[in-house]
Design an enzyme around this catalytic site. Structure first.
Site, mmCIF file in Angstrom:
data_model
loop_
_atom_site.group_PDB
_atom_site.id
_atom_site.type_symbol
_atom_site.label_atom_id
_atom_site.label_comp_id
_atom_site.label_asym_id
_atom_site.label_seq_id
_atom_site.Cartn_x
_atom_site.Cartn_y
_atom_site.Cartn_z
ATOM 1 N N MET A 93 24.092 8.173 3.321
ATOM 2 C CA MET A 93 24.339 9.365 3.649
ATOM 3 C C MET A 93 24.624 9.583 5.274
ATOM 4 O O MET A 93 25.301 10.323 5.884
ATOM 5 C CB MET A 93 22.909 10.197 3.433
ATOM 6 C CG MET A 93 22.911 11.605 3.820
ATOM 7 S SD MET A 93 24.231 12.693 2.950
ATOM 8 C CE MET A 93 23.305 13.136 1.614
ATOM 9 N N GLU A 130 0.983 -1.425 -0.211
ATOM 10 C CA GLU A 130 0.072 -0.078 0.062
ATOM 11 C C GLU A 130 0.925 1.132 0.186
ATOM 12 O O GLU A 130 0.474 2.496 -0.552
ATOM 13 C CB GLU A 130 -0.853 -0.001 1.308
ATOM 14 C CG GLU A 130 -2.096 -1.064 0.990
ATOM 15 C CD GLU A 130 -1.757 -2.456 1.879
ATOM 16 O OE1 GLU A 130 -2.618 -3.148 1.890
ATOM 17 O OE2 GLU A 130 -0.566 -2.446 2.220
ATOM 18 N N LYS A 183 -17.767 -0.045 4.814
ATOM 19 C CA LYS A 183 -18.090 -1.288 3.619
ATOM 20 C C LYS A 183 -19.554 -1.228 3.370
ATOM 21 O O LYS A 183 -20.170 -1.540 2.405
ATOM 22 C CB LYS A 183 -17.751 -2.431 4.427
ATOM 23 C CG LYS A 183 -17.719 -3.770 3.448
ATOM 24 C CD LYS A 183 -17.111 -4.796 3.846
ATOM 25 C CE LYS A 183 -17.338 -6.035 2.777
ATOM 26 N NZ LYS A 183 -16.781 -7.277 3.535
ATOM 27 N N PHE A 238 -12.561 -6.480 13.196
ATOM 28 C CA PHE A 238 -11.320 -7.114 12.460
ATOM 29 C C PHE A 238 -11.044 -6.118 11.407
ATOM 30 O O PHE A 238 -11.840 -5.758 10.474
ATOM 31 C CB PHE A 238 -11.460 -8.426 11.863
ATOM 32 C CG PHE A 238 -10.251 -8.927 10.701
ATOM 33 C CD1 PHE A 238 -9.443 -9.607 11.474
ATOM 34 C CD2 PHE A 238 -10.654 -8.971 9.488
ATOM 35 C CE1 PHE A 238 -8.112 -9.833 10.799
ATOM 36 C CE2 PHE A 238 -9.442 -9.476 8.639
ATOM 37 C CZ PHE A 238 -8.339 -10.040 9.105
ATOM 38 N N GLN A 239 -9.405 -5.846 11.317
ATOM 39 C CA GLN A 239 -8.873 -4.499 10.479
ATOM 40 C C GLN A 239 -9.818 -3.359 10.642
ATOM 41 O O GLN A 239 -9.855 -2.520 9.619
ATOM 42 C CB GLN A 239 -9.223 -5.048 9.083
ATOM 43 C CG GLN A 239 -8.147 -6.276 8.666
ATOM 44 C CD GLN A 239 -7.813 -6.765 7.351
ATOM 45 O OE1 GLN A 239 -8.452 -6.528 6.628
ATOM 46 N NE2 GLN A 239 -6.727 -7.139 7.133
#
Length: 587
Positions: free
Chosen positions: A494, A78, A190, A140-141
């Protein structure tokens, strides 16, 4: 829907409840919220979308069909989807769009959202959320992504009703692009994507921007300062790129007869091959730019926010100069560096006003002095061995400065800024404000998706490549022929440079001598791969990689102790810039 151009976009933060005009495109047509979302993106003119599916956003993915009018690019992570949307937005000037799921899918987007916020990138991030009745139950999630991203978005929505989806997406698209651009989050439950609604096309009313915040008094004072200056200098930032002000800037520099320097984000707004150009300003800017700025008596700042990488010591920055700052965002005025005159407005429109009122000036002696300094203190590196600067100079030569260059963050990023000559705006994609290792490959995929006929190269260090190398599989799966140029010094370059200069050569956890073979890894993911170990191999490999038209990884083995010079130590003045020879002279 007619999208606002930079000239049309109004300044400031529009209200979420912006007035819209509704037009039913299919009278009485019923569809799910997910189908309305897809239709809305099509009606907004979105051509490409990036993302990763998941449970809470599944109805939306189910509605993306073979005949959907936008292309969907499936990323491996993602975060990379967010960076791809950023790269797409920066190269095109359009709004980048990505769609991910709830919970970890959404939280993985926090970094690209923060990155886009720092660099003023227009992006709409659509995240799935658990059903409306499950919010607050630790389902969930489930994650409060609106709350988690509140400090780093331009605006955000939590959408709980299907009928609100078209309006919210239209507003989000406009907010992301208007005024000072930035990321907008649209979190959709959803149940809203599953519910049925009647679709209506949303057409946001485009407010014509004006110069109502541009003070006539300040314009006149600015003109007087410009007319009386003996040693003027122009400093260009990312705002000039965003506003599309390259032609107005070119005319302005000629009228003022001044040298031009830029920030990392300002690259390409002014032609890097122009004789007035003196290189980048700041911590790793050229000595010519840094020394000239400290000697100038007038600094005209065009769309820059004076980051600490430019103004390491704000109290002494341009201490001999009056400062005129042009910026669309009033919050940037006097935030880091005190200025004498501010001109608030879109950079292109402000420059247009100044060009109309200014007569052509001449600063022959000053321009000659700066030209001589360019010869006396040029950028320099070891030409006897394979180095990052040599590879970038060859890349610039082979592509004639016409490629789109993405970078990760580190030494390679600074070399890309120093040694590639950017002739056009929107040809350097880099994480300026947040400094995100792992940004570049996703951004390159976004850019190549937008411009398949352009050469797109991501310049990376081996440390950064470890953070996103799985996206090579995205490029091969979707036939997106980016070139990944890895400067492999087997260290975090760096950080090691700072450890060498400021931490007594204590290389704590920056050595990357592991057994990963980038060539074999790239080949395993379906890409063509090369390894370069000497200068003679650079040109033929680069030419072949460009000609192939497929994803390529080039593993370039360079020395662990190569450094980026010049450098200004933190908190020091720009005229304290030093290079390797200066260090040797001190011993």
């Amino acid at each position: 829907m007619v999208l606002p151009t930079p000239l049309q976009a109004f300044s400031g933060m529009p209200k979420a409840s912006a007035t819209t005009e509704k037009q039913t495109i299919v009278d009485g047509e019923k569809m799910t919220g997910a189908e309305a979302l897809v239709r809305s993106l099509e009606d907004l003119g979105v051509k490409d979308v990036f993302g990763v599916p998941g449970g809470a956003i599944l109805p939306v993915y189910d509605s993306i069909k073979d005949d959907t009018k936008f292309r969907f690019v499936l990323m491996r992570h993602e975060q990379a989807a967010g960076h791809a949307a950023e790269g797409y937005a920066l190269t095109t000037g359009q709004v980048g769009v990505c769609i991910v799921t709830s919970g970890p899918g959404a939280t993985n987007m926090i970094t690209p959202i923060a990155d886009a916020n720092m660099d003023s990138i227009p992006m709409v991030v659509i995240t799935g959320q658990v059903g409306v009745n499950a919010i607050g139950t630790d389902a969930f999630q489930e994650a409060d992504i609106v709350g988690a991203t509140y400090p780093v978005v331009k605006h955000s929505y939590l959408v709980t009703r299907a009928q609100d989806i078209p309006r919210v997406l239209a507003e989000a698209h406009y907010i992301a692009r208007s005024g000072r651009p930035g990321p907008v989050l649209v979190d959709i439950v959803k149940s809203a994507t599953s519910d049925v609604t009647e679709y209506t096309k949303e057409n946001p009313v485009i407010e014509e921007s004006s110069n109502d915040r541009l003070s006539e008094e300040n314009v006149q004072k600015a003109i007087e300062l410009i007319q009386t200056a003996k040693k003027p200098m122009i400093f260009v930032g990312g705002g000039a790129v965003i506003s599309g002000a390259q032609e107005e800037l070119k005319e302005f520099a000629k009228k003022v007869d001044a040298p031009v320097t830029d920030s990392l984000m300002g690259k390409g707004a002014f032609d890097g091959t122009d004789e007035r150009y003196v290189g980048m300003l700041g911590m790793h800017g050229t000595k010519t730019a840094n020394l000239s700025l400290m000697e100038s008596d007038l600094l005209i700042v065009v769309g820059s926010r004076f980051s600490d990488r430019v103004a390491a010591n704000p109290k002494t920055f341009a201490q001999n100069a009056k400062i005129i700052q042009i910026d669309i965002d009033e919050a940037e005025i006097n935030k880091n560096v005190a200025v004498d005159i501010s001109l608030i407005g879109d950079v292109r429109k402000v420059l247009t006003v100044l060009n109309q009122r200014l007569d052509s000036l001449s600063h022959t002696d000053w321009m000659q002095e700066v030209a001589e300094r360019k010869v006396e203190v040029p950028l320099n590196y070891n030409h006897d061995v394979l180095t990052g600067p040599y590879i970038i100079e060859k890349l610039d030569e082979i592509t004639n400065g016409e490629a789109i260059i993405a970078t990760e963050v580190g030494q390679h990023q600074m070399w890309a800024a120093q040694y590639y000559k950017y002739k056009h705006p929107r040809t350097l994609l880099t994480s300026g404000g947040l400094g995100t290792m792992g940004y570049g490959l996703g951004a390159a995929i976004g850019a190549k998706t937008a411009y398949p006929d352009k050469v797109v190269v991501n310049i990376a260090g081996d440390g950064c490549f470890r953070m996103n190398m799985n996206e090579i599989a995205t490029a091969t799966r979707s036939n997106i022929p980016v070139i990944e140029l890895v400067f492999n010094n087997h260290v975090l370059g760096m950080v090691r440079q700072w450890q060498t200069l400021f931490y007594g050569e204590r290389y704590s956890h920056t050595v990357l001598n592991d057994k990963v073979d980038f060539v074999k890894l790239a080949e395993a993911m379906g890409a063509k791969a090369y390894r370069i170990t000497k200068k003679e191999e650079v040109e033929p490999v680069l030419k072949e990689a460009i000609a192939l038209g497929e994803p390529v990884v080039i593993d370039c083995i360079i020395d662990s102790d190569d450094k980026v010079f010049p450098m200004v130590a933190p908190g020091k003045n720009l005229d304290d810039a030093f290079d390797e020879q200066d260090l040797l002279n001190q011993k």
